[in-house]
Design a protein around this motif. Structure first.
Motif, short mmCIF file in Angstrom:
data_model
loop_
_atom_site.label_atom_id
_atom_site.label_comp_id
_atom_site.label_asym_id
_atom_site.label_seq_id
_atom_site.Cartn_x
_atom_site.Cartn_y
_atom_site.Cartn_z
N LYS A 170 0.84 -1.22 0.00
CA LYS A 170 0.00 0.00 0.00
C LYS A 170 0.86 1.25 0.00
O LYS A 170 0.70 2.14 -0.84
N SER A 171 1.77 1.32 0.98
CA SER A 171 2.59 2.53 1.10
C SER A 171 3.40 2.76 -0.17
O SER A 171 3.58 3.90 -0.60
N THR A 172 3.89 1.68 -0.77
CA THR A 172 4.70 1.82 -1.98
C THR A 172 3.86 2.41 -3.11
O THR A 172 4.32 3.30 -3.83
N GLY A 192 -3.46 6.49 12.22
CA GLY A 192 -3.43 5.30 13.06
C GLY A 192 -2.26 4.36 12.80
O GLY A 192 -2.28 3.22 13.24
N GLU A 193 -1.23 4.83 12.07
CA GLU A 193 -0.04 3.98 11.90
C GLU A 193 0.89 4.18 13.09
O GLU A 193 0.75 5.15 13.84
N ARG A 194 1.85 3.28 13.22
CA ARG A 194 2.83 3.48 14.28
C ARG A 194 3.84 4.54 13.87
O ARG A 194 4.07 4.76 12.68
N MET A 253 -5.51 8.53 1.79
CA MET A 253 -5.70 8.29 3.20
C MET A 253 -5.37 6.84 3.57
O MET A 253 -5.97 5.92 3.05
N ASP A 254 -4.42 6.70 4.46
CA ASP A 254 -3.97 5.38 4.90
C ASP A 254 -4.07 5.34 6.41
O ASP A 254 -3.23 5.90 7.09
N SER A 255 -5.09 4.78 7.04
CA SER A 255 -6.13 4.02 6.38
C SER A 255 -7.51 4.42 6.90
O SER A 255 -7.60 4.92 8.03
MG LIG Z 1 2.28 0.83 4.93
#
Ligand SMILES: [Mg+2]
Ligand SMILES: Nc1ncnc2c1ncn2[C@@H]1O[C@H](COP(=O)(O)OP(=O)(O)O)[C@@H](O)[C@H]1O
Length: 437
Positions: A170-172, A192-194, A253-255
């Motif tokens: 996803k990020s890529t 909400g990611e670390r 938007m992730d996620s």
């Molecule tokens: Mg990612």
């Protein structure tokens, strides 16, 4: 502000500050007696030891008490702390000066620096554009990813879900979109990611090149649920600001799943019943409110990409289901492809762009349909082919699918450093797959 404008504001000013007092804290919420306020307004809670006030939002009422939810951690608040009404919902500042910056859910720079001069105030929550006045999506947006531009063409102002488990790319994909798509401004919301993932994404995936025309909004998993909600709202508000300027904006938007989880946390804290898989009704009310804000308006357009986490490739979990119903298409990232080293791991047979037909010419559509048919034929017979049970010559269609398989894979795969424009992709697709039968 001009003097005349200032004078106009005078009647609406309220010279008396309204205060209440904290009575108790229950889980994530703080209850206070007073001040007079309404849901969605911001309040300052003043700790007793003359520390910085804590920003909190009114999230509900219970009996005669106000329920507040803080935007920061709340170690210093105690019974009797003063609660000051601001009489306003959260506002942020937006403008060209934000480009290249990383901000938090309240619009403040994450590195603690001060915002540049010349920004304009915008509310974080806004109504979506009137659906009847929205221009149709009728122009393709060059994204620079072959598999998407070629087979799942996306238009300016379209809204897409990216459905994937963790670690399948996803990020890529988001970083490739940031660097290669023809959008004028990118707004990227990391919800909400670390903290470590955020740092990696900004420094490694986006890099300096990706930041050049981007605004990044970050609300990490350790922040209060309300702050994660605000992160999503703030990013959308920044994208809206640039759309109002007539720009073509990409919002990523992730996620959305983490946004939904944050809303569930808030819902449960104020006493909503859990319904579908523990999600509360307000989650399903908030999703369209958030997702309908992107898309076209009469001024410009926001092409939006919302990632949805699907555990164990269950595309029917409630958030995926709700999101799929609202958006104009979805890309499914497939772990089986990623495991084979097939990147980007887009399963084109499971993915769909609902407006593609209106964006591409007949030759392009025909070549795309052709590739899909060959791929689908190959997938259906793959097991037989792999164990050697398929005899060459038994079916013309399968023979052709086998012969074309390397070309299909080559077309669908793309190195992260490889850039193609929409017209280059279209040309390559038609050259290789334009001839039917
Ligand atoms: Mg990612
Ligand atoms: N286009 C690509 N080309 C090569 N490797 C990739 C590509 N996309 C993803 N990967 C590999 O997959 C790993 C996880 O990708 P990432 O984008 O961080 O996934 P996610 O954001 O879904 O967790 C990367 O570290 C990389 O090794």
């Amino acid at each position: 502000m001009k003097a005349a404008d200032l004078l106009q504001e005078v009647p609406s000013l309220n010279p008396y500050k309204q205060y209440g007092k904290v009575t108790r804290a229950v889980g994530l919420t703080i209850e206070s007696k007073g001040p007079r306020t309404s849901v969605g307004e911001l309040c300052y809670i003043h700790p007793q030891e003359k520390k910085e006030p804590v920003l909190a939002e009114v999230v509900g009422f219970k009996d005669k008490y106000v329920q507040l939810m803080p935007l920061k951690q709340t170690a210093e608040i105690s019974p009797g702390s003063l609660v000051e009404a601001t009489r306003k919902p959260l506002q942020i500042k937006s403008g060209h000066g934000l480009i290249g910056k990383v901000i938090d859910g309240t619009g403040q720079p994450l590195d603690g620096s001060v915002l540049p001069e010349g920004l304009s105030p915008v509310p974080t929550e806004a109504e979506p554009p009137n659906p009847l006045l929205r221009p149709r999506i009728n122009e393709p947006l060059s994204l620079g990813i072959k598999a998407i531009d070629g087979l799942l063409t996306i238009g300016k102002g379209q809204r897409i879900g990216i459905f994937a488990g963790s670690g399948v790319g996803k990020s890529t994909i988001l970083s490739m979109l940031t660097r290669y798509s023809e959008a004028e401004v990118n707004v990227i919301a990391l919800i909400g990611e670390r903290g470590r993932e955020v740092k990696d994404f900004i420094e490694r995936d986006l890099g300096e090149e990706g930041m050049k025309k981007s605004v990044v909004v970050v609300a990490t998993s350790d922040q209060p649920a309300l702050m994660r909600i605000k992160g999503a709202m703030t990013a959308t508000a920044v994208a809206e600001y640039f759309r109002d300027q007539g720009k073509q904006v990409n919002l990523m938007m992730d996620s959305v799943t983490r946004f939904a989880m944050a809303q569930r946390e808030i819902g449960l804290a104020v006493g909503e019943p859990p319904t579908t898989k523990g999600y509360t009704p307000s989650v399903f009310a908030m999703l369209p409110k958030l997702l309908e804000r992107s898309g076209t308006s009469q001024a410009g357009s926001i092409t939006a990409f919302y990632t949805v986490l699907v555990d164990g490739d269950d595309l029917n979990e409630p958030i995926a289901d709700a999101v799929r119903g609202i958006l104009d298409g979805h890309l499914v990232l497939d772990r089986k492809l990623a495991d084979k080293g097939h990147y980007p791991a887009i399963n084109v047979l499971q993915s769909i762009s609902r407006v593609m037909e209106e964006l591409v010419d007949e030759d392009h559509q025909k070549a795309a349909d052709n590739l899909r048919r060959l791929l689908s034929t190959y997938m259906e017979s793959e097991d037989l082919i792999n164990i050697g049970a398929y005899k060459k010559g038994s079916s013309k269609e399968i023979d052709k699918a086998i012969k074309m398989q390397p070309a299909i894979n080559q077309f669908l795969q793309q190195d992260t450093s490889e850039v193609l424009t929409f017209s280059e992709t279209r040309k390559a697709l038609i050259e290789q797959f334009g001839k039917g039968e």
